[in-house]
Design a protein around this motif. Structure first.
Motif, mmCIF file in Angstrom:
data_model
loop_
_atom_site.group_PDB
_atom_site.id
_atom_site.type_symbol
_atom_site.label_atom_id
_atom_site.label_comp_id
_atom_site.label_asym_id
_atom_site.label_seq_id
_atom_site.Cartn_x
_atom_site.Cartn_y
_atom_site.Cartn_z
ATOM 1 N N ILE A 267 0.838 -1.197 0.000
ATOM 2 C CA ILE A 267 0.000 0.000 0.000
ATOM 3 C C ILE A 267 0.879 1.255 0.000
ATOM 4 O O ILE A 267 0.637 2.191 -0.766
ATOM 5 N N SER B 114 2.203 1.844 -3.273
ATOM 6 C CA SER B 114 1.190 2.401 -4.177
ATOM 7 C C SER B 114 1.005 3.888 -3.941
ATOM 8 O O SER B 114 0.894 4.679 -4.871
ATOM 9 N N SER C 78 3.790 5.803 -5.173
ATOM 10 C CA SER C 78 3.871 5.772 -6.626
ATOM 11 C C SER C 78 2.965 6.785 -7.283
ATOM 12 O O SER C 78 3.031 6.987 -8.480
ATOM 13 N N SER D 217 4.791 8.793 -9.430
ATOM 14 C CA SER D 217 5.774 7.993 -10.145
ATOM 15 C C SER D 217 6.250 8.724 -11.402
ATOM 16 O O SER D 217 5.595 9.611 -11.925
ATOM 17 N N LYS D 218 7.374 8.283 -11.891
ATOM 18 C CA LYS D 218 8.022 8.959 -13.008
ATOM 19 C C LYS D 218 7.181 8.840 -14.274
ATOM 20 O O LYS D 218 6.613 7.795 -14.554
ATOM 21 N N LYS D 219 7.121 9.927 -15.018
ATOM 22 C CA LYS D 219 6.390 9.883 -16.272
ATOM 23 C C LYS D 219 7.334 10.196 -17.425
ATOM 24 O O LYS D 219 8.275 10.966 -17.275
ATOM 25 N N ARG E 197 -0.886 12.616 -15.588
ATOM 26 C CA ARG E 197 -1.691 12.296 -14.407
ATOM 27 C C ARG E 197 -1.771 13.521 -13.511
ATOM 28 O O ARG E 197 -0.745 14.132 -13.197
ATOM 29 N N TYR F 187 -5.484 10.459 -7.907
ATOM 30 C CA TYR F 187 -5.609 9.373 -6.928
ATOM 31 C C TYR F 187 -6.719 9.658 -5.917
ATOM 32 O O TYR F 187 -7.195 8.749 -5.250
ATOM 33 N N TYR G 73 3.455 5.994 -17.774
ATOM 34 C CA TYR G 73 3.811 5.733 -16.380
ATOM 35 C C TYR G 73 4.001 4.226 -16.216
ATOM 36 O O TYR G 73 3.685 3.448 -17.106
ATOM 37 N N MET H 53 0.773 0.894 -11.259
ATOM 38 C CA MET H 53 1.019 0.511 -9.874
ATOM 39 C C MET H 53 -0.048 -0.468 -9.396
ATOM 40 O O MET H 53 -1.111 -0.592 -9.992
ATOM 41 N N PRO H 54 0.221 -1.162 -8.310
ATOM 42 C CA PRO H 54 -0.783 -2.111 -7.783
ATOM 43 C C PRO H 54 -2.073 -1.397 -7.396
ATOM 44 O O PRO H 54 -2.068 -0.217 -7.055
ATOM 45 N N ASN H 55 -3.148 -2.130 -7.456
ATOM 46 C CA ASN H 55 -4.433 -1.589 -6.991
ATOM 47 C C ASN H 55 -4.365 -1.382 -5.486
ATOM 48 O O ASN H 55 -3.627 -2.063 -4.780
ATOM 49 N N GLN H 56 -5.171 -0.478 -4.988
ATOM 50 C CA GLN H 56 -5.238 -0.295 -3.534
ATOM 51 C C GLN H 56 -6.674 0.018 -3.141
ATOM 52 O O GLN H 56 -7.399 0.680 -3.875
ATOM 53 N N ASN H 57 -7.067 -0.491 -2.008
ATOM 54 C CA ASN H 57 -8.400 -0.158 -1.511
ATOM 55 C C ASN H 57 -8.399 -0.126 0.009
ATOM 56 O O ASN H 57 -7.673 -0.866 0.668
ATOM 57 N N TYR H 58 -9.230 0.771 0.532
ATOM 58 C CA TYR H 58 -9.362 0.949 1.972
ATOM 59 C C TYR H 58 -10.845 1.070 2.284
ATOM 60 O O TYR H 58 -11.609 1.638 1.497
#
Lengths: 247, 1080
Positions: free
Chosen positions: A12, A15, A18, A21-23, B363, B368, B413, B416-421
């Motif tokens: 997490i 993430s 990230s 994160s670099k573009k 982005r 996010y 880019y 990245m991994p998915n994330q959830n809360y």
């Protein structure tokens, strides 16, 4: 359990971090191109072109701009039988186009050469003038001698241009352009009559003993006023003036 | 001696708890025990030999009776013995009548454990319903430990207890007694216990049924389902809690006959989202998609879901806007126990995570968080114009310079991994005089990034996808951030309940395509980049109440709801680059495909922003009165409900125009359209704000009112008849503002399109549901209902919006409601709690069904597909459905087998639509126009989106510690894009979907780790056409009439050897996710 929790939290955190994160640009930076045009007014081809050892393009119609990379490039030309008839290194500048025509120095041989249209950088002539340059490729018609070409308009000789073998004349010759005023509108006289002098400055005559002459009509547009000519033998014994380049 | 002692003990039991079979004089007798140490069971056996009594006890008591009891002396009085049992064994007792003695487990203080803390007492709360009719049982006795209580008027009860393990005995006059074990009371927590009671029906009194608390809760849901007035399936909160599912979308797939696609689209009985209705707390859920009806089910935290019920047939008191299924998601208001729950999770996709992920414009800082940081903002106050042969207006260039060109630059880019809360909590408070107050709420956050690689020849005018020269390849990059919140509160007592339910969701969804495409027209290969950033917010506030007006059961239910919806597309961009050159084997795509005004084929590159606002008011009120009829309890119910919705949608679209035809542009859009370079001469371009595509597109209002009368009659206990009629008044008026500015919208029948679309009418919708109870565990049902699926604002709007998945522009039309006659038969068997086996048959007739139909557009060259909603003549769906959910405990009495459940459902269906071709004919020598709809003879295909079969199957294991689940889903082909011309119909082929889930509970079940692997097989989804299936001619266009088609080659399913052609292939990748939930 502790390991699993640590693992999840690490992922997490990764993430979250990230999110900044670099573009990188998805498309490559625009490339600078150069152009080259090959034309075939003498029907030398068709020829297949290789550039830097690979076919230049899927389709390359004559007279259109072929996009290449600027700098020195190796060009190879193959005839329909697959014979390489020319290999040449050409140098092009970024964002500029060079123009060539195919030309066979020896009509009976397979070899081909290029003639470059280098008049694009030629300064414009004075107002109401044109500029011309000539190469004589009808050597046999004129006894394989250097000749002179007289440009006349309205029966007035404008200038005489001396040729040298099959080469172009050294420089462009500037000729006046005749015109009339009709209803307050300027109208260009396009017709020029070309007659020819031999090495002894005598008029070259045709079979009927009259002076050999050729009528050439320039463009009616005043902004097209620089011309490069090829004198060739049209029908037997008759000269033909081919305008290779005009702008 | 011991024998005697126990005999006395039994006599004392009888006296103390009114056990009628024991005489008072026996109490004084002393029982001589044969030895000083005996187990409880040995003593009971002695007593039962001597006295006419029978002891009944559950598993927990049995375990305690297995322990040896040390007696102080050989002769002991019964009173002393009972005290000893209670003191050392924690076993209390009560009378079951007629000599039955029920032994119950009391809370015990185990050796080494601290004594119970009286301050932090726990609670047990629940509801008792009649196993036969599902109605609440009021006045039932609930005895737990040494405490007792009576259930309230709604069957609910609530009791405080010290920490410990308990059994409960529930009894009521006319019902059998039930003992419920495995009740675990913990300090400061509430133990939920919903249970059923069965009428004794003349059986021997004293029969005690024993069940565990968990099974009772599941059984109560199925009892409600078995006794539901309509054909339903469902899943309870307890079941949801036991699954290893991560979100409600996954949970829904566990309901028989329900499939979800991408956790957003719901398919019930093979029918697509348009014919299903999702309702959150009784209100139709607004779509979270601009073009289709869907809902992000994962926005609702699953801890806040009290139940999910899927109605498959209609009743007069429910909204009748469905045919496949009506999904009712009910959220908690007053929780049964205080709770806090926190979930964190992450996951990766095999085709996405760590790989390139493209976003046009880059982005944003707040992506996010689901909000735009301003980078997608475009001017909304543009001056628009219709360009004819006149010179450009003076403002054209200047206003073009107001657009930033930075959003036209594409960035890559690493995904990245998915994330959830997820966080949720609930609190319940007992106030004075039986008043209860509680609230529950939750927040969810989820971010997913997914890349789908695809191959395509759609819109290319070629047929061979495997020919490298023609094939288009690329990736769809999907970036999604979802925020959700629920906050509910309620107050209730025995006579009323009022609840306030608030729901909020915000979804940011950006789909970016980066592809290399081919187009036969011009033998052209080009790079295509587009992005569709959608921001959708839904706020919903609902106030609802229930009042018991009279002692005879007259009940009033009412509700009022306010919903606000915002859907914005912020700077959708479509950019293409033609090939500039291929040099030394490398192709350069740096020639922007900017066109001149003369090109009107819809092929412009453009930027589009749209803004939608909707406000809905929903209300309802109903009265119900129970009464006795032919030895059964019946109910009469009357109600009124309605809505008023208003919506407007505006847009700003600018097309990229190059004015100088002869000048070739080379470079990238971000440089060419930089404000300093914008122009109308040379190698420059500018933006054209077309009058038809700027400003308000449509303004709609929708009014709906319904009244109904329903009778729920039970006749001779076995027969139940629910019937009535619902009268609906519907008034939809959708004003097409765009149409006024640009009446020539490109369609052939634009001349007859009205300025205001919609309909206004009364419809009477009768329905009847018959339930015949073959046995207590079996029902036979038959149902008929008429339902109406209403067109929404989107379906009646001419506004065209590009859809990334269909690769087409979608627009609406002047469509009308679909009237559906539904006929259902079902046999259902509930072998034991939580289990079901059922077989159903159904027949549905659709009058004026709606389909999304591909249009022939003049001027286009196949580059763009246009789809439009339009009514067809009629359609029929008929089929049958099989559902199974069965524990494997019947194989052998092993615990692990009891925990193992197989489940599955299959739907087989035949669907056929009678499609029509619309064309405009001229009348009065061209003075007027008329729209005619003509059936195209010979074409036989299923209704849009219908699959001939769909199968879900799986096996799950659920124990206290470990949960595991494997599920399989597969459906047959289904139409994806339909058209009048059969060769243009595109089908989606089914694929095998296998999901695995594992869960482990730990830390005294407070923590749970779930591992989900979805789409394990990662099979390719492909779409195809049957170009040679039919012979015939192009259907009528203009003045010509349609001709007949004949099927000459193969069927609708994919048959490569019959010339079927694949048009699109996509892979979704495997997703592995890990989730940790902690409850405290």
């Amino acid at each position: 359990m502790k390991a699993a929790v640590n693992f999840i939290i690490s992922i997490i955190l990764l993430s979250v971090l990230s999110s900044c994160s670099k573009k990188e640009p998805a498309l490559p930076a625009p490339t600078v191109f150069a152009g080259v045009i090959f034309d075939d007014p003498f029907n030398v081809g068709p020829l297949t072109i290789h550039y830097q050892g690979k076919p230049l393009a899927d389709v390359y119609p004559l007279g259109t701009v072929l996009t290449i990379l600027p700098g020195e490039g190796k060009f190879e030309f193959f005839n329909a039988g697959g014979v390489r008839v020319l290999e040449k290194k050409l140098v092009t500048d970024a964002n500029s186009t060079r123009s060539y025509i195919y030309y066979k120095p020896n009509p009976d041989a397979e070899e081909v050469d290029l003639i470059e249209n280098n008049q694009l950088s030629e300064p414009e002539p004075a107002i109401d003038h044109i500029k011309v340059k000539i190469a004589n490729l009808a050597q046999s018609l004129f006894g394989d001698k250097d000749i002179k070409v007289i440009f006349s308009q309205n029966d007035i000789a404008l200038d005489t241009i001396e040729t040298s073998g099959i080469e172009y004349t050294n420089k462009y010759v500037e000729l006046p352009r005749a015109f009339k005023i009709v209803r307050n509108q300027k109208r260009v006289t396009p017709l020029y009559v070309l007659t020819f002098l031999n090495e002894n400055n005598q008029l070259i005559v045709a079979a009927d003993n009259t002076p050999l002459s050729y009528e050439w009509r320039s463009s009616l547009f005043e902004d097209i006023n620089i011309f490069t000519f090829f004198i060739r033998e049209g029908s037997p014994g008759i000269p033909d003036i081919t305008v290779l380049f005009e702008n | 001696m011991q024998k005697r002692i126990f005999r006395i003990a039994c006599f004392m039991l009888g006296i103390v708890f009114s056990c009628a079979c024991l005489r008072a004089q026996d109490i004084s007798k002393t029982i001589q025990l044969p030895k000083k140490e005996m187990t409880g069971k040995e003593v009971i056996a002695l007593v039962e030999k001597e006295y006419p009594v029978q002891f009944t006890y559950g598993r927990e008591v049995g375990e305690r009776l297995d322990k040896k009891i040390r007696f102080p002396k050989a002769g002991i009085s019964i009173r002393q013995l009972l005290e000893l049992l209670q003191k050392n064994g924690g076993i209390s007792n009560t009378s079951g009548g007629n000599g039955a003695i029920i032994l119950k487990a009391e809370a015990m203080t185990l050796p080494g454990n601290p004594p119970p803390d009286k301050k932090g007492a726990g609670k047990i709360t629940g509801k008792i319903i009649d196993e036969e009719n599902g109605q609440p049982v009021a006045g039932a006795n609930i005895r737990i430990g040494n405490k007792g209580i009576t259930s309230g008027i709604d069957g609910s009860f609530n009791l405080s207890l010290p920490e410990g393990n308990y059994s409960a005995a529930i009894s009521y006059v006319g019902y059998g007694t039930k003992e419920v074990t495995d009740i675990v009371i913990k300090d400061d927590t509430v133990f939920p216990l919903n249970l059923t009671l069965k009428r004794d029906n003349g059986q021997l009194a004293g029969l005690v049924v024993t069940a565990s608390a968990k099974n009772e809760s599941i059984a109560s849901l199925y009892t409600r389902q078995k006794n539901a007035s309509t054909i339903t399936d469902g899943i309870s909160a307890e079941q949801i809690a036991r699954t290893p599912d991560n979100n409600l979308g996954q949970v829904l797939r566990r309901v028989s006959g329900v499939s979800t696609i991408d956790t957003r689209y719901v398919v019930v009985r093979g029918m697509t989202e348009r014919y299903n209705q999702a309702m959150l707390d009784g209100v139709i859920i607004p779509s979270t998609d601009m073009n289709r009806r869907n809902f992000s089910f994962d926005v609702v935290p699953q801890e806040l879901v009290s139940s999910v019920v899927v109605n498959k047939t209609a009743s007069p008191d429910q909204s009748a806007e469905f045919s496949g299924g009506q999904i009712l998601i009910n959220t908690l208001d007053i929780p049964t126990q205080d709770f806090n729950s926190f979930t964190i999770g992450t996951g990766f996709n095999s085709r996405t995570t760590g790989k390139d992920f493209v976003q046009l414009g880059g982005r944003g800082k707040n992506d996010y968080l689901g909000f735009d940081d301003g980078r997608r903002k475009t001017p909304h106050d543009l001056q628009s114009w219709t360009q004819r042969n006149d010179p450009l207006p003076s403002y054209a260039i200047e206003q073009s310079k107001r657009f930033s060109s930075e959003p036209l630059k594409a960035y890559t880019y690493k995904a990245m991994p998915n994330q959830n809360y997820r966080f949720s909590l609930g609190r319940a408070y007992d106030l004075k005089k039986g008043l209860k107050f509680g609230f529950s709420g939750g927040l969810t956050y989820r971010n997913t990034q997914e890349t789908n690689p695809f191959e395509t020849i759609r819109n290319s005018n070629v047929m061979e996808i495997d020919t490298v020269r023609f094939k288009g390849t690329g990736n769809l990059h999907k970036f999604n951030t979802t925020l959700g919140g629920v906050l509910n509160a309620g107050i209730q007592n025995e006579k009323f309940k009022v609840a306030l339910k608030n729901y909020y969701s915000h979804v940011f969804n950006e789909v970016t395509q980066n592809a290399s495409r081919f187009e036969a027209d011009g033998d052209r290969r080009y790079v295509e980049l587009y992005t569709i950033p959608e921001f959708i917010s839904v706020y919903q506030n609902k106030l609802e109440g229930e009042n018991l007006i009279s002692r005879k059961g007259l009940k009033l239910n009412w509700s009022g709801t306010l919903t606000n919806i915002n859907q914005d597309i912020k700077d959708m961009r479509r950019l293409r680059y033609d090939k500039t050159a291929t040099i030394v084997g490398k192709s350069y795509y740096q020639t922007p495909a900017a066109y001149t005004f003369g090109d009107n084929s819809g092929a412009y590159d453009y930027r589009l922003s749209s803004y939608l606002k909707e406000r809905d008011y929903n209300w309802s009120v109903s009265l119900s009165q129970p009464f006795d009829f032919l030895k059964g309890k019946s109910i009469v119910k009357a109600g009124y409900s309605g809505w008023r919705k208003s919506r407007s949608l505006g847009s700003n679209e600018v097309r990229i125009i190059k004015q100088n035809v002869s000048e070739k542009m080379t470079g990238l859009y971000e440089d060419l359209l930089a404000p300093g370079r914008i122009g109308a001469t040379g190698d420059s371009a500018f933006y054209h704000a077309d009058a038809g595509r700027n400003g308000t597109q449509y303004t709609g209002s929708s009014k709906y009112q319904a009244v109904y009368l329903m009778l729920d009659q039970r006749i001779l206990r076995q027969l139940r008849l629910v019937y009535g009629v619902r009268a609906e008044n519907f008034d939809l008026q959708n004003r097409q503002d765009q149409f006024l500015r640009d009446p020539d919208n490109g369609f052939a029948n634009a001349k007859v399109d009205p300025y205001v679309t919609g309909e206004k009418n009364w419809r009477f919708l009768p329905s009847v549901n018959l339930t015949y109870s073959l046995t207590n565990k079996m029902n036979f049902r038959a149902a008929y209902s008429t339902t109406m699926v209403r067109p929404d604002f989107r379906e009646t709007s001419y506004f065209e919006l590009f859809d990334a998945y269909l690769e087409a522009y979608i627009s609406g039309w002047n469509v009308v409601s679909t009237k559906i006659r539904n006929y259902d038969l079902r046999y259902e068997w509930y072998p034991s709690p939580g289990e079901i086996i059922s077989v159903s048959a159904f027949y549905k007739h659709f009058d004026k069904p709606l389909e999304l139909v591909a249009q022939s557009v003049t001027g286009g060259s196949g580059r763009i597909r246009y789809l439009r909603f339009q009514n067809q003549d009629e359609a029929t769906n008929k089929g049958f459905e099989l559902e199974v959910r069965k524990s494997l405990g019947f194989i052998a009495d092993k615990k692990w087998l009891r925990n193992l459940t197989i489940f599955g459902n299959g739907t087989w269906m035949q669907s056929e639509v009678k499609a029509v071709n619309y064309r405009v004919i001229t009348e009065d020598n061209g003075a007027s126009y008329k729209l005619v709809a003509e059936t195209v003879p010979g074409v036989k295909r299923p209704l849009y989106g219908q699959s001939p079969w769909i199968v879900n199957a799986g096996i799950s294991y659920n124990s206290k510690i470990v949960g595991a689940n494997a599920s399989y889903n597969r459906s047959g082909y289904r139409s994806y894009v339909v058209a009048v011309l059969p060769s243009m119909v595109e089908f989606e082929n089914g694929r095998n979907l296998v999901d695995l889930q594992l869960s482990v509970r730990m830390l005294k079940q407070k923590a749970e780790i779930k591992l989900n692997i979805s789409n394990l097989l990662d099979e390719t989804t492909f779409f195809y056409t049957n170009p040679t299936a039919y012979g015939g001619s192009v259907p009528g266009n203009g003045s010509s009439e349609p001709t007949t088609f004949d099927r000459i080659n193969g069927t609708d399913k994919y048959e490569k050897d019959k010339g079927d052609k694949i048009s699109y292939r996509v892979k979704n990748g495997r997703t592995v996710s890990l989730t940790l939930t902690y409850k405290f």
